[in-house]
Scaffold this active site. Sequence first.
Site, short mmCIF file in Angstrom:
data_model
loop_
_atom_site.label_atom_id
_atom_site.label_comp_id
_atom_site.label_asym_id
_atom_site.label_seq_id
_atom_site.Cartn_x
_atom_site.Cartn_y
_atom_site.Cartn_z
CD GLU A 78 7.63 2.93 -5.33
OE1 GLU A 78 8.56 2.08 -4.85
OE2 GLU A 78 7.30 3.99 -4.88
CG ASP A 79 3.77 2.64 -9.37
OD1 ASP A 79 4.24 3.05 -8.33
OD2 ASP A 79 4.12 2.83 -10.28
#
Length: 729
Positions: A78-79
Site C-alpha cells: 500500500e505505502d
Amino acid sequence: MKIYHIEELMDEIKRSGKFYHTGKILQAYEVARNAHKDQKRVSGEPYISHPVAVACILVNLGMDSECIQAALLHDVVEDTEITDQQVAKQFGDEVALLVNGVTKLGKLSFSSREEQQAENIRKMVLAMAQDVRVIIIKLADRLHNMRTISVMREQKRRDKALETMEVYAPLAHRLGIRAVKEELEDISLRYLDPIGYQEVEHLLNLKRSEQEAFLKKIKNKIHERLAGEYQDVHVDGRIKSIYSIYRKIYIQGKSFDEIFDIYAVRILVDSVFECYNILGIIHDMFRPIPNRFKDYISTPKPNMYQSLHTTVLDKEAIPFEVQIRTWDMHHTAEYGIAAHWKYKAGITSRGKIEERLAWIRQLIENQKESNDAEDIVHSIKSDLSPEEIYIFTPKGKVISLPINATIIDFAYAIHTEVGNHMIGAKVDGRLVPLDTILQTGQVVEIITTRDKNHAPSRDWLKIVRTTGARTKIRNWYKKERREENVIQGRAELEREFKRNMITLTESQRKEFVESVAKRQHFETVEDFLAAIGYGGLLLSKIMPRVKEDYLKLYRTEQAEKPTDIVAIKSPRTKGASSGVTIEGLDSCLVKFARCCNPLPGDEIVGFVTRGFGVSIHKKDCINVLNSINDPNNAERWVKAEWALDAVKKENFKSTIEIFTDDRIGALADISVALSNLKVSIHTLVAREVKSGCNVVTVTFTVSDIEQLNYIINHLSKIPGVESVKRAGQ
Ligand code: MN
C-alpha cells in the site's frame, strides 16, 4: 509512544514456545524496514515500529509464521514501491495472499453510508472466507492503531473509534477473540464518551484496593477447598472490562452498586466431568442467585465459547460470577478462531478444530448456495448491529429497519404508495394487526387497496418507529387534507391552552393566536393550524414559549406567583427527553451521569457523546470541572436545562454518604428515619472507614433537590451522625 524493535518480536517468539520460521520472519522484517525507511508515524516514531508491534500481537494470539511475515509486510504494498509480485516471489503465494487481503481491507471504509457499509462488510466477509487470517491480521493492525491513536486529530480519533466499536469489536467477538474485543471496546469508548469512560474508571479506582482484596479472598477460599480433590485446578479472578460495566450502567440503567458482574472468577480444570462437579461444590460454598446459571458447555455460544456460568453471593452478600471450564475451552474463550493456530500441533484434536471453524464454513456454504450476496451481508450485519432487523418481502427482497419497527414502517420502507394504500398485512402467511412489531427473518406481505380515496390513519403516527414513515404519513395529510388539518390543529391548540390554563376572551384569543402564528413564521393562522394538524409543528415544543408570552401579555400582575408555573405534565413518550431540554437538539437520548446524579434544581450541563446520546452532569461535577476547558471537547458541551415537566418526575436516583461515629444503633436510627421520610431505598451499604468512623452509603429515589436537602437536613440531626453529603462532592 513505545517503539517496537525486532528484538522484542524475537523475544515474544521465544516465549511462545512455538516453532516459527525465524529466518523467513527476519527476511520479511528487513524488506519492510527498508521499504518504510523514510517513513514516520504521526507520533514521530519510525514507521517499522508499527508492523513489528502488529506482529507481536499476532505471536501472542498464537498465529503462524506466514501470518507474522504478512504482518511485517502488511503496509508495504500500500505505502511503498514494493509490489504484490515481489512479495509472492520472495515469500511465497500464501504470504502474498495474506498481504494482499489486508491491503484490500485497508481500503474499505466502514464509517460511510449504510448501503456502502453493507457492501464493505460483504467484501470483508469474502476476504475472510478466503482466509480468516486476513481478518485476524487486520484486527491486530487496528488494535495497535487504536493503542496509539492519542496522537491523531480529534475528528479522526472519533471516526476510528466509532468504526472500531461498530465493526471491528463485534468482529473480534464473532471470532471469539476476547482480549482483542475488550481492548478495542475500552479504547473506543474512551474517545466516544470520554466522560462516561472516566466515570466508570473513577468508580472502579475508588474501590480498587477493596476489590482486589475481595477477589484475593474468594480465590484463596475456592482454591483451598478444591486443592485436595483436584490436582490441576487453576483459579483466577478479574474485574470486568470498563465497557462491559459502562453498558450495564448506561444502557441497562443500573447503578454501580447494582451491577452483579463486576467480578469474574475463573476456574480451569482438565475435564468436562470436573466442571460439573466443581459447579456443585461452588453452589455448596456460596449461595447461588436464582436464574443466573448458564450452561454454555452443552449449548456453546455461536462464537464457539464454552463454559459454565453462575452468579453467587459470598458471606457479605457481595455477588460475583464464577466461570468454570476446561483448559481447552479456555483457549477458545481467549483466542477464539485464533486458537486453531495456537494449538494446532498440541492439545486440540482435529475434530474440535472442524467444529470451531463451523461458522466460517457455514458462511462459505451459504455463499455458494445463494447467488444473492445480499443475504450474506444481512446475516453478517445482523450480527454486527443488533439495533437492526431484516425483513423479507414475499419476493425475497431484504428491507432493513430499526429494532421495534412495525408493519407500517415496513410498508412505507417499500414505497410511499404501498404505505398510503395499506389495508392489512400478513406475517409469515398469517394476518396480523398493523402495529405488530417485526422480527428479523419474517416474510411480510402488505395488502393494499386500489381505492383512490383511501387514507392512512393518523393514529399510525403514534405507532411508527422510523422517521421515514412518519414524514411520509405527515406529508400525505399535509397535501390531501388541509381542511381536516385545520380542524385537527385547532382542537389540539384548544387542548394545550386548557392544559396550560391559558384563559382568554374571544378577541384576546384571536389576537394572541395570530401573534403566535406570526412568530412561528406562518403567513396565516390557517397555515399555522394546518401545520399543527398534520404534525409538521409540534405543539409540545412551542408551548413553553407560548405560555411565557401569555403570562407576559395578559397576566403580568400574577405572573410572579409560583403556582402558575408548576407541573405541566405532558404525555411523555418513552425515550423522550427525560425532563431535560438541550439547546440546539430536539430529541436525543439523555442519560444522567452517575458521577454526580443531577437532580431537578441543580444547575446542569450536557456533554454530547458520540453515539451514546447526551449525558447530563451537574455544573460543579468534578468530571465537568476537569474537562470543560479541554479544547478538544469544547464544542461537545451544550447548555441544558430542566424542562418544566421534570419537576414532578419521580424517578431521580441520588446517592448520599452519611458519616457516623460507631455508636451502636446509629445505623438503625438512620433506617428508621429514612422509612419515616417515606424514602424509597435502592441500596444501603455501611462500612467502617477507620476505627470509630463509619460511612453509610444510601441510594434512593427523589424528585428534586429540595426533597434531597430536606432528607439530608433530617438525617444530620440524628445523634451520632457527624455529617451527610451528596456522593461525589
Ligand atoms: Mn497498519
